[in-house]
Design an enzyme around this catalytic site. Sequence first.
Site, mmCIF file in Angstrom:
data_model
loop_
_atom_site.group_PDB
_atom_site.id
_atom_site.type_symbol
_atom_site.label_atom_id
_atom_site.label_comp_id
_atom_site.label_asym_id
_atom_site.label_seq_id
_atom_site.Cartn_x
_atom_site.Cartn_y
_atom_site.Cartn_z
ATOM 1 N N ASP A 172 0.850 -1.200 0.000
ATOM 2 C CA ASP A 172 0.000 0.000 0.000
ATOM 3 C C ASP A 172 0.882 1.245 0.000
ATOM 4 O O ASP A 172 2.099 1.154 0.075
ATOM 5 C CB ASP A 172 -0.930 -0.002 1.233
ATOM 6 N N HIS A 214 1.532 -8.956 -3.240
ATOM 7 C CA HIS A 214 0.499 -7.932 -3.016
ATOM 8 C C HIS A 214 1.253 -6.604 -2.935
ATOM 9 O O HIS A 214 1.728 -6.206 -1.868
ATOM 10 C CB HIS A 214 -0.260 -8.224 -1.722
ATOM 11 N N ASP A 219 1.044 -18.176 -4.198
ATOM 12 C CA ASP A 219 1.555 -17.079 -5.017
ATOM 13 C C ASP A 219 0.357 -16.370 -5.652
ATOM 14 O O ASP A 219 0.004 -16.633 -6.804
ATOM 15 C CB ASP A 219 2.515 -17.634 -6.082
ATOM 16 N N GLU A 248 2.138 -10.096 0.615
ATOM 17 C CA GLU A 248 2.509 -8.682 0.545
ATOM 18 C C GLU A 248 3.996 -8.521 0.833
ATOM 19 O O GLU A 248 4.618 -9.358 1.494
ATOM 20 C CB GLU A 248 1.688 -7.867 1.550
#
Length: 560
Positions: free
Chosen positions: A175, A495, A541, A550
Amino acid sequence: MPRWQLFFVLTAALCGQSAAPAPEIRVNQVGYLPGFPKHALIASSTAGDKFTVKRKGSDRIVFSGQLGPATQDGLSGDTLRSADFTSLTQPGEYVIDVENLGQSYPFVIDANAYERTYYLAMRSFYGQRCGTAVDLGEEFPGYRYEICHTRGQFHPSSGKSGERQSAYGWHDAGDYGRYVVNSGITTGTLLWTYEMFPKRVRDLKLIIPESGNATPDILDEIRWNLEWMLTMQDDDGGVWHKQTSVNFAGFVMPERDTMPSVVIGTGSAPFKNSCATGDFAAVLAIAGRLYKPFDEQFASRSTAAAARAWTWLTQHPNVTFQNPTGVATGGYGDGNCADERLWAAAELWRTTGEASYHDYFKQNYAGSLSQAGSPPGWPSVGGMALWTYVLGAGEQSDAGAVAAIRDTTVKAAKALAERTLSSPYRTTMVASDYIWGSNSVAANYSLLLLVANALQPDPRYVEAAVENLHYLLGRNAFSTSWVTQVGSNPFRKPHHRPSGADRNDEPWPGMLSGGPNRNQTQDNVLRAMPAGLPPMKYWADDQDSYAATEMAINWNAPLV
Ligand code: G3I
Ligand code: 9MR
Ligand code: ZN
């Protein structure tokens, strides 16, 4: 099978090589150090007893041996036999050939085996830079983005309002938020890398915009995040928790996330919190000593900021943080800031030699002593506090404290090294370590072992530390390297918003996957897996599995 793959399989077959590497042969796909233990682990019930090591691309046998006895591994459910080729020390590029099974992924034996992995892992921080355009250049064409998140504001929970600056810092993870607590352990770990191994890392080039100036590249990269941390300190010395949008962005490139980046606090006075302020003080105190030879002004600015944070902390020792209403980004809430405060005291003492920090440390270290025996993590930095006290010990130090910390650390390291070298996968991990970010637990065990080696040298600590690296780089239940673009079978779906949103086939390089997480409720991919699997198996994966694939800066730091 696509036609190009078929072509390779056929040519390989004609040249007398087996078609594709056998994933049942788990190896570190990067390589092994010459003077260290070297084990591949074989998870196959049909393999024969013999194995050979060959030069890659040739049939020349350089080593042959017998597989060890089968052991059942509870962490993975695998039955493993070991191929021990420790006595092969000749540098080169090799494969292992196991009777009735096939050939392994290739690997090297080389004293500098991990130099490129270091380069990519450390350079991945450049790829997380916020507030600037980033471009990985010729080596990775197309890995780029424009300047991002330049619009800053105060959220009402910060006690202030209106526009404010938004500059510098690393995107936390997959993020785009920036979080002080997580920045703390990350930046601290990286600064320690330089402080503990200056000769090893000083001259390694990262190819970043500052390369070529008089400061080592690693310190230039770390400074990018320190500059952001400095912007998070209020006039009264306290430090706000984070600067993020109020909700997570979609999977878009950084410059396409146009939500303002808001400074978020606790929602009521004093708005700043003690864990963030303690981490800040610790890390800026380290900066105050390490940047001195390169930029005296920045160093003294850092020490002064750390001292002001400390003063705030003495007035507000345990203000904790929880997301205020309307904020959905990462929490990094920690209910106990005593270890952060202890870390601040220890680093400030090591940097300034001032008695008040020392007094605080002496009066309080005993309560955190056991943390010298477990791997650190963003909520628990007690080990960092204790170790820095001993690593920086001098004439003024308290001999009793030094002895107690050294003793706790070394006793733990001895037990952890034994556990590592005798466990079937040869890692330090136990079942309860398979949490969100478990790969960072493995890496932080190695950090502990390397610190222990610095306190009281023992080659077994270093050997055990390297065994965890073998696990991360492919010698695991998936035969997958958990670092993007490293090894010949790396994971490919982190991620990570830039990797998901750009047009490149491969993810951004050098990023460590969070790793297996047995807490199945933490994302939908894990939830969809069968219940009751061995802990190491809870990983896939899959980009949607943020609780297992992530990347995060605090996981890459101990990898470095
Ligand atoms: O410390 C306890 C341990 O005592 C217990 O035995 C174990 C059993 O579940 O849990 C441990 O706590 C875990 C905690 O992390 C500390 O490691 C929690 O289970 C786990 O849910 C928690 O996960 C954190 C996650 O956010 C959810 O809050 C991760 O550490 C943390 O790295 C992650 O951070 C996110 C940010 O919020 C947002 N940005 C991405 C980043 C990485 O995913
Ligand atoms: O992308 C987010 C990741 O960085 C966090 O670790 C994770 C847990 O806080 O949340 C992810 O965002 C998800 C959100 O929580 C729920 N909707 C889907 C988001 C992922 O695309
Ligand atoms: Zn950004």
